[in-house]
Design an enzyme around this catalytic site. Structure first.
Site, PDB file in Angstrom:
ATOM      1  N   PHE A  11      28.950   9.001 -20.091  1.00  0.00           N
ATOM      2  CA  PHE A  11      28.774   8.595 -19.615  1.00  0.00           C
ATOM      3  C   PHE A  11      27.141   9.519 -18.359  1.00  0.00           C
ATOM      4  O   PHE A  11      26.207   9.156 -17.538  1.00  0.00           O
ATOM      5  CB  PHE A  11      28.942   6.777 -19.021  1.00  0.00           C
ATOM      6  CG  PHE A  11      27.518   6.236 -18.335  1.00  0.00           C
ATOM      7  CD1 PHE A  11      26.801   6.125 -18.407  1.00  0.00           C
ATOM      8  CD2 PHE A  11      28.699   5.367 -18.148  1.00  0.00           C
ATOM      9  CE1 PHE A  11      25.599   5.378 -18.389  1.00  0.00           C
ATOM     10  CE2 PHE A  11      28.082   4.641 -17.166  1.00  0.00           C
ATOM     11  CZ  PHE A  11      26.494   4.280 -17.523  1.00  0.00           C
ATOM     12  N   ASP A  31      33.178  19.761 -21.784  1.00  0.00           N
ATOM     13  CA  ASP A  31      33.948  18.831 -22.421  1.00  0.00           C
ATOM     14  C   ASP A  31      34.391  19.030 -23.860  1.00  0.00           C
ATOM     15  O   ASP A  31      33.817  19.099 -24.288  1.00  0.00           O
ATOM     16  CB  ASP A  31      32.025  17.726 -22.026  1.00  0.00           C
ATOM     17  CG  ASP A  31      32.738  15.785 -22.480  1.00  0.00           C
ATOM     18  OD1 ASP A  31      33.222  15.794 -23.366  1.00  0.00           O
ATOM     19  OD2 ASP A  31      32.076  15.258 -21.608  1.00  0.00           O
ATOM     20  N   ASP A  57      39.362  21.284 -23.165  1.00  0.00           N
ATOM     21  CA  ASP A  57      40.231  20.161 -23.287  1.00  0.00           C
ATOM     22  C   ASP A  57      40.574  20.698 -21.321  1.00  0.00           C
ATOM     23  O   ASP A  57      40.954  21.742 -21.274  1.00  0.00           O
ATOM     24  CB  ASP A  57      41.087  19.836 -24.032  1.00  0.00           C
ATOM     25  CG  ASP A  57      41.699  18.733 -23.456  1.00  0.00           C
ATOM     26  OD1 ASP A  57      42.027  18.090 -22.343  1.00  0.00           O
ATOM     27  OD2 ASP A  57      42.184  17.842 -24.103  1.00  0.00           O
ATOM     28  N   THR A 122      37.186   6.387  -8.438  1.00  0.00           N
ATOM     29  CA  THR A 122      36.729   4.835  -8.697  1.00  0.00           C
ATOM     30  C   THR A 122      37.615   3.957  -7.342  1.00  0.00           C
ATOM     31  O   THR A 122      38.238   4.688  -7.413  1.00  0.00           O
ATOM     32  CB  THR A 122      37.491   4.941  -9.879  1.00  0.00           C
ATOM     33  OG1 THR A 122      37.288   2.812  -9.912  1.00  0.00           O
ATOM     34  CG2 THR A 122      39.187   4.488  -9.931  1.00  0.00           C
ATOM     35  N   GLU A 124      38.585   2.021  -8.637  1.00  0.00           N
ATOM     36  CA  GLU A 124      39.719   0.628  -9.095  1.00  0.00           C
ATOM     37  C   GLU A 124      40.981   1.605  -7.799  1.00  0.00           C
ATOM     38  O   GLU A 124      42.473   0.286  -8.472  1.00  0.00           O
ATOM     39  CB  GLU A 124      40.000   0.611 -10.107  1.00  0.00           C
ATOM     40  CG  GLU A 124      39.094   0.265 -11.176  1.00  0.00           C
ATOM     41  CD  GLU A 124      39.031   0.063 -12.144  1.00  0.00           C
ATOM     42  OE1 GLU A 124      39.584  -0.193 -12.380  1.00  0.00           O
ATOM     43  OE2 GLU A 124      37.939   0.058 -12.915  1.00  0.00           O
ATOM     44  N   ALA A 149      45.781   4.114 -11.858  1.00  0.00           N
ATOM     45  CA  ALA A 149      47.282   4.451 -11.405  1.00  0.00           C
ATOM     46  C   ALA A 149      46.890   6.269 -11.334  1.00  0.00           C
ATOM     47  O   ALA A 149      47.572   6.445 -10.523  1.00  0.00           O
ATOM     48  CB  ALA A 149      48.690   4.202 -11.723  1.00  0.00           C
ATOM     49  N   LYS A 151      44.180   7.439 -11.770  1.00  0.00           N
ATOM     50  CA  LYS A 151      42.984   8.140 -10.908  1.00  0.00           C
ATOM     51  C   LYS A 151      43.064   8.351  -8.996  1.00  0.00           C
ATOM     52  O   LYS A 151      43.222   8.991  -9.347  1.00  0.00           O
ATOM     53  CB  LYS A 151      42.266   7.277 -11.035  1.00  0.00           C
ATOM     54  CG  LYS A 151      41.056   7.794 -12.769  1.00  0.00           C
ATOM     55  CD  LYS A 151      40.643   8.951 -12.732  1.00  0.00           C
ATOM     56  CE  LYS A 151      38.999   9.397 -11.609  1.00  0.00           C
ATOM     57  NZ  LYS A 151      38.839   9.818 -11.735  1.00  0.00           N
ATOM     58  N   LYS A 186      31.996  -0.789 -23.052  1.00  0.00           N
ATOM     59  CA  LYS A 186      32.628  -1.204 -21.606  1.00  0.00           C
ATOM     60  C   LYS A 186      31.092  -3.017 -21.209  1.00  0.00           C
ATOM     61  O   LYS A 186      30.531  -3.154 -22.323  1.00  0.00           O
ATOM     62  CB  LYS A 186      31.480  -0.478 -20.714  1.00  0.00           C
ATOM     63  CG  LYS A 186      32.300   0.710 -20.876  1.00  0.00           C
ATOM     64  CD  LYS A 186      33.742   0.549 -19.598  1.00  0.00           C
ATOM     65  CE  LYS A 186      34.672   2.124 -19.516  1.00  0.00           C
ATOM     66  NZ  LYS A 186      34.577   2.745 -18.810  1.00  0.00           N
ATOM     67  N   PRO A 278      46.007  -7.877 -18.764  1.00  0.00           N
ATOM     68  CA  PRO A 278      47.272  -8.069 -17.984  1.00  0.00           C
ATOM     69  C   PRO A 278      46.672  -7.194 -16.954  1.00  0.00           C
ATOM     70  O   PRO A 278      45.777  -6.353 -16.619  1.00  0.00           O
ATOM     71  CB  PRO A 278      48.211  -7.064 -19.237  1.00  0.00           C
ATOM     72  CG  PRO A 278      47.769  -7.040 -20.493  1.00  0.00           C
ATOM     73  CD  PRO A 278      46.627  -7.183 -20.484  1.00  0.00           C
ATOM     74  N   GLY A 279      46.835  -7.746 -15.582  1.00  0.00           N
ATOM     75  CA  GLY A 279      46.599  -7.458 -14.850  1.00  0.00           C
ATOM     76  C   GLY A 279      45.563  -7.518 -14.351  1.00  0.00           C
ATOM     77  O   GLY A 279      44.617  -6.251 -13.185  1.00  0.00           O
TER      78      GLY A 279
END
Length: 340
Positions: A11, A31, A57, A122, A124, A149, A151, A186, A278-279
């Site tokens: 994306f 990719d 990969d 991110t 986050e 975590a 990231k 998303k 969760p979380g």
């Protein structure tokens, strides 16, 4: 410049590829084409003499090193990552190997070739905010999901390779992205596609969770700005300056659909509150002062305008998203931690 973009069929990565080529750069798109990647995302530039595609990969260090040696990029924009929080709850191992080991391999390949690394991350990683406050580049890390975590770990690797090996590295941390070509799992595409199908529109908890929304094309523009004018060794937070509670965003999307694609009943009638994951972090919000003051960059797309454009794009590109509906996990409730 010759740019190597990891995750360039995803994306955000595909938005970077399209914009970079439009601005005259050469691009090597690396990719491995996981479930969330789609080469149709870059079909508009696939025939350009400035574009090359390498399917591989990033967890394969030897293969990645060979790609770097073959193309000898000036810089790498590292976007390849597993990024869906719900999937990370159900199956964290892939997130650890791709986001941590993969980043290590990118850094090592770049170190061998001596090229700049723009590591894309991110907000986050900073955890969850209360009702007030903003994330800055010096906010303490407090990741609360396997995704964030992994990231966070990759961010630390990127900075460590800069300090230890003098690798030219810049780190960016962005807020939630939205716009064309976003994979159906998303939030925003889920709302649009469920509404069009007449299915319940799921909203976690009470929908009070707040996110700052950044249009993907603004993000791509910011990344090229950081790469071209940012300070090596620095970090830049990239935000959309558009804080919205999830339930308000969902209602906004439904309102735009009511206007652009009317149905017999308001789409908002399909909103269904479901068990929270969760979380689930309560609030993210970016302080964009550094990128604004140091680099002169600000987002150009406001949320109401961007949501309307995004809804229209999905209405106009049914063949693109219909081809993705059968992919693993699409339309299925994930994030309950019940699978491995």
């Amino acid at each position: 410049m010759k740019l190597l973009v990891t995750g360039g069929a995803g994306f955000i990565g595909s938005a970077v590829v399209r914009l970079a080529i439009a601005r005259g750069h050469e691009v090597v798109n690396v990719d491995c084409l996981t479930y969330a990647a789609c080469l149709d995302n870059v079909s508009s530039v696939a025939d350009s003499a400035a574009y090359r595609f390498e399917q591989m990969d990033i967890r394969d260090g030897a293969a990645l090193a060979a790609v770097f040696k073959r193309h000898q990029p000036d810089a790498v924009l590292h976007l390849a990552a597993e990024s869906h929080v719900d999937r990370s709850i159900d199956g964290p191992e892939t997130f650890l190997t791709t986001n941590i080991l993969g980043t290590f391999n990118v850094l090592e390949a770049a170190r061998t070739q001596g090229c700049t690394v723009l590591h894309v991350s991110t907000d986050e990683v900073f955890g969850s905010l209360g009702a007030t406050g903003l994330f800055t580049e010096t906010s303490p890390y407090d990741p609360r999901s396997p995704y964030s975590a992994s990231k966070a770990a990759s961010d630390h690797l990127a900075r460590a390779w800069h300090t230890t090996y003098d690798l030219p590295v810049i780190v960016t941390n962005c807020s939630n992205n939205y716009g064309p070509y976003q994979f159906p799992e998303k939030l925003i595409p889920t709302v649009i596609l469920n509404a069009l199908a007449g299915r319940p529109i799921p909203v976690y908890g009470t929908g009070a969770n707040v996110r700052d929304w950044l249009h993907v094309e603004d993000h791509a523009d910011a990344l090229l700005c950081v790469l071209e004018t940012g300070q090596i060794g620095q970090s830049y937070n990239i935000g959309g300056e558009n804080e919205v509670a999830n339930i308000d965003l969902v209602r906004m999307i439904c309102g735009q659909l009511d206007d652009l694609h009317p149905s017999d009943a308001p789409y908002g009638d399909l909103i269904t509150f479901v068990e929270d994951r969760p979380g689930h972090d309560m609030r993210y919000a970016i302080d964009p002062t550094r990128i604004r003051d140091d680099l002169g960059w600000r987002p150009s797309v406001q949320i109401t305008q961007g949501v309307r454009q995004t809804v229209q794009w999905y209405l106009d590109h049914r063949s693109w998203w219909e081809a993705l509906l059968e992919r693993d996990g699409v339309g299925v409730r994930l994030g309950r931690g019940t699978t491995r």
